[in-house]
Design an enzyme around this catalytic site. Structure first.
Site, short mmCIF file in Angstrom:
data_model
loop_
_atom_site.label_atom_id
_atom_site.label_comp_id
_atom_site.label_asym_id
_atom_site.label_seq_id
_atom_site.Cartn_x
_atom_site.Cartn_y
_atom_site.Cartn_z
CG ASP A 193 -1.95 1.10 1.18
OD1 ASP A 193 -2.64 1.23 0.15
OD2 ASP A 193 -2.06 1.85 2.17
NE ARG A 194 3.09 3.48 4.65
CZ ARG A 194 2.59 4.52 5.25
NH1 ARG A 194 2.44 5.65 4.58
NH2 ARG A 194 2.20 4.46 6.51
CG MET A 274 -9.89 8.12 3.41
SD MET A 274 -11.27 8.02 2.23
CE MET A 274 -11.09 9.55 1.35
NE ARG A 275 -0.67 5.62 2.23
CZ ARG A 275 -0.77 4.93 3.36
NH1 ARG A 275 -1.28 3.72 3.34
NH2 ARG A 275 -0.36 5.44 4.49
CB ALA A 276 -6.85 4.15 -3.02
#
Length: 678
Positions: A193-194, A274-276
């Protein structure tokens, strides 16, 4: 210094080049993960990117690349007086898979810190990569403790080095680029995810394109400087376009309409957090700047989704990343329509209005209808309710091969672990001496000190203070006083599956349950960072369906296509497993094996099949191999043969029901091994 291969000379690989260039335009995108088979220019492209990055201005003499316009107030080389900066090329720092923790974050001189109170710090790779590129080749093989450090640095933009109360902090903001071959194992979800973007690369199947790749590579190998000179104009033009896009980036407008499309797309594909959404917004903005536009369009949003979402959508660990492009287009159209119509609700969006159909949601590779075929279906010579007591009866056509059946739904399994204390690769299965974990004692250091045991060091130095002439407040510490902390954590193991694929296992409902159990154990091995191997036996022989590998999804694929039928050469399966483990002990002696035999315990075919199987089992017991037998026997008549096999192996037997983590049949079972001291 060798001349890098020019970025503009790379043939094809459009997605790879775009992903890297977008990060060059906007480092806030968050880096890129390049997935693909070996020999597809992954490393070549990453190393070539550094030559295109704009130069950075740094404080002269600062080992941590501080920006003279805003130097880091906590820089270990600071504070920095106002001075003109010097420009240098952006660095590409490579993190080797086998690097130590000190090599990554830096090392603190504990002896000087205790005796003199001096923070003598040697910077690591994170400091070198600040304001540049941190490149990790084969990032999926990176040790867990290094992954944790990368996650912390990527999240905070700083690296902390702490040794028993003495700490050093420095800025560490970098463009993270990783490459990996999925066949060698997947990446931890937290690190996955990073990465802002992910791209899939594969070798071209176009003959002309492959010819051009070979022609250019041979020309480069013959004369790197001359080859680079021929592409200098293209490199300069691309560098200027990156600089222009960077200058345009702050003026790009991200309207409410495209923001709604971004949010709707992330919601439709059920990404976590919410990173996406943020990464998609930054990527779409970078795409607009790269195209020379000041406004983000729907096409930018679509391209951003294809780069930012495949590795973030919810999916089974064994499913390949990817997006259903039809579902993506439908979601974007609906979001655009909602923006144009306000909040007008459509009472009848059509029979597929939910948009839930299409892939992209972690759907298992087989349809539910394939899990339990109707009785008497093609290839099933045995009624589903037939007892197990006569597996090789003439009416069953034991020698006939039956079509593979789909696995039942996987479930969470109880943890099976190897007894004793190992020293293998970091993982999450069995107890081991590790660099991280709870402190269990102290020893004299062998080589460089990495984990100080403070109290043991003080106790060793205290009796000698008068003899050493101590007069001040500081403790007089000598090298012989230092004590290394010993720690206990978890290791990954080699889990070798030996699966019975004979006729006695071939009833469709039964083999489906067996495959579901093995798939569940594979999922458990994936989460615990194990290596896995697969041996199958049926007919007259056994075969290594998958040599030991870190690619657990490859084992799942082989399991899915496993045919059944024939007699039960149990001894052959155990002997083949013995050969595999013998070779693996030579390759990686520190990784302890766990043998998982999935069978009903029957042995048929050849002279004295039962006696041969018992002797083969005792070979594993004599070598102290930890083992567990998953008893697949079902029906009213149970012979208990799997339990007898477990006793010969010196291991444990569990039924399919007991294997479930939510079963009340017992607690977590540690596998026992005869002759091995705990």
């Amino acid at each position: 210094m060798s001349t890098p291969y020019p970025f503009t000379a790379i043939v094809g690989q459009d997605d790879l080049r775009l992903g890297l260039l977008l990060n060059a335009v906007s480092p806030a995108v968050g880096g890129v993960l390049v997935r693909g088979e070996k020999g597809t220019a992954k490393s070549t492209a990453v190393r070539a990117l550094a030559a295109l990055m704009p130069e950075v201005s740094v404080v002269p003499g600062c080992r941590f690349s501080c920006d003279p316009a805003s130097p880091d107030p906590a820089c270990p080389d600071g504070p920095h007086a106002e001075a003109a900066g010097v420009s240098r090329a952006a660095r590409t720092v490579e993190l080797p898979v086998g690097a130590s923790e000190d090599r990554l974050v830096g090392a603190l001189d504990i002896e000087r810190a205790l005796s003199e109170g001096v923070k003598a710090f040697e910077p690591g790779l994170l400091a070198d990569a600040h304001r540049g590129i941190l490149y990790v080749d084969e990032v999926n093989l990176l040790h867990d403790h290094l992954v944790d450090l990368l996650l912390d640095a990527a999240a905070m933009g700083a690296s902390y080095v702490e040794r028993e109360g003495v700490s050093v902090r420095h800025a560490a903001r970098f463009l993270l680029v990783g490459t990996m071959n999925p066949e060698e194992g997947e990446l931890r979800p937290q690190l996955l995810d990073r990465f802002g973007l992910t791209v899939e690369v594969a070798a071209s199947r176009d003959t002309d394109e492959r010819v051009e790749v070979v022609r250019r590579r041979l020309a480069y190998d013959d004369d790197p400087e001359g080859f680079a000179a021929r592409w200098a104009a293209e490199e300069t033009a691309l560098r200027e376009r990156i600089a222009a896009a960077r200058a345009l980036l702050p003026r790009v407008v991200l309207g409410d309409g495209v923001l709604r499309q971004i949010a709707a797309t992330c919601a439709a594909f059920e990404v976590d957090g919410m990173r996406a959404d943020i990464v998609m917004a930054r990527t779409a903005t970078a795409l607009a700047a790269w195209a020379g536009r000041e406004e983000v369009t729907a096409d930018d949003v679509r391209q951003a989704a294809l780069l930012a979402l495949p590795h973030r959508r919810r999916r089974n660990p064994f499913d390949a990343p990817g997006l259903d492009e039809d579902k993506l287009d439908q979601t974007l159209d609906e979001a655009a329509g909602d923006e144009g119509q306000g909040n007008d609700d459509d009472p009848d969006p059509g029979p597929d209005g939910g948009g839930d159909g299409g892939g992209g949601g972690g759907v298992p590779p087989q349809a539910d209808g394939d899990r339990t075929p109707p009785q008497g279906s093609e290839g099933d010579d045995t009624p589903s309710q037939a007892p197990d007591s006569a597996p090789d009866a003439p009416g069953r056509s034991a020698g006939a091969e039956q079509r593979p059946v789909a696995a039942a739904e996987p479930f969470r399994t109880k943890m099976l672990s190897v007894p004793g204390l190992g020293e293998g690769a970091a993982g999450r299965r069995s107890r081991a001496r590790t660099a991280h974990g709870r402190t269990t004692g102290a020893v004299r250091p062998q080589g460089a000190l990495t984990k100080l045991h403070l109290s043991a060091t003080v106790q060793a130095a205290a009796p000698h203070q008068r003899a050493r002439g101590r007069s001040g407040r500081g403790l007089v510490v000598r090298r012989d006083d230092l004590r290394q902390a010993t720690r206990e954590g978890r290791e990954g193991n080699l889990v070798l599956f030996v699966v019975d694929a004979s006729g006695s296992m071939a009833a469709r409902q039964r083999m489906s349950a067996v495959k579901g159990a093995v798939l569940s154990l594979l999922l458990d091995a994936y989460q615990r960072r194990d290596k896995v191997g697969l041996v199958t036996f049926r007919g007259k022989e056994a075969e290594v369906a998958l040599p030991p590998t870190s690619s657990v999804d490859a084992a799942a694929a082989r399991l899915e296509s496993l045919p059944t039928g024939g007699r039960t050469p149990l001894a052959a399966g155990l002997l083949k497993a013995h050969d595999v483990l013998r070779v693996e002990r030579l390759r990686d002696p520190s990784r302890r094996p766990l043998l998982v035999v999935v069978t009903d315990g029957r042995a048929t075919g050849g002279p004295e099949p039962v006696a041969l199987a018992e002797r083969a089992a005792r070979l594993h017991q004599a070598e102290g191999t930890a083992s567990v037998v998953v008893d697949c026997e079902s029906g009213y008549v149970r012979l208990g043969l799997a339990g007898e096999l477990a006793r010969e192996l010196g291991g444990t037997a569990v039924t399919l029901d007991e294997l479930r983590a939510d079963s009340i049949a017992g607690l977590v079972k540690d596998v026992t091994a005869a002759g091995r001291a705990a």
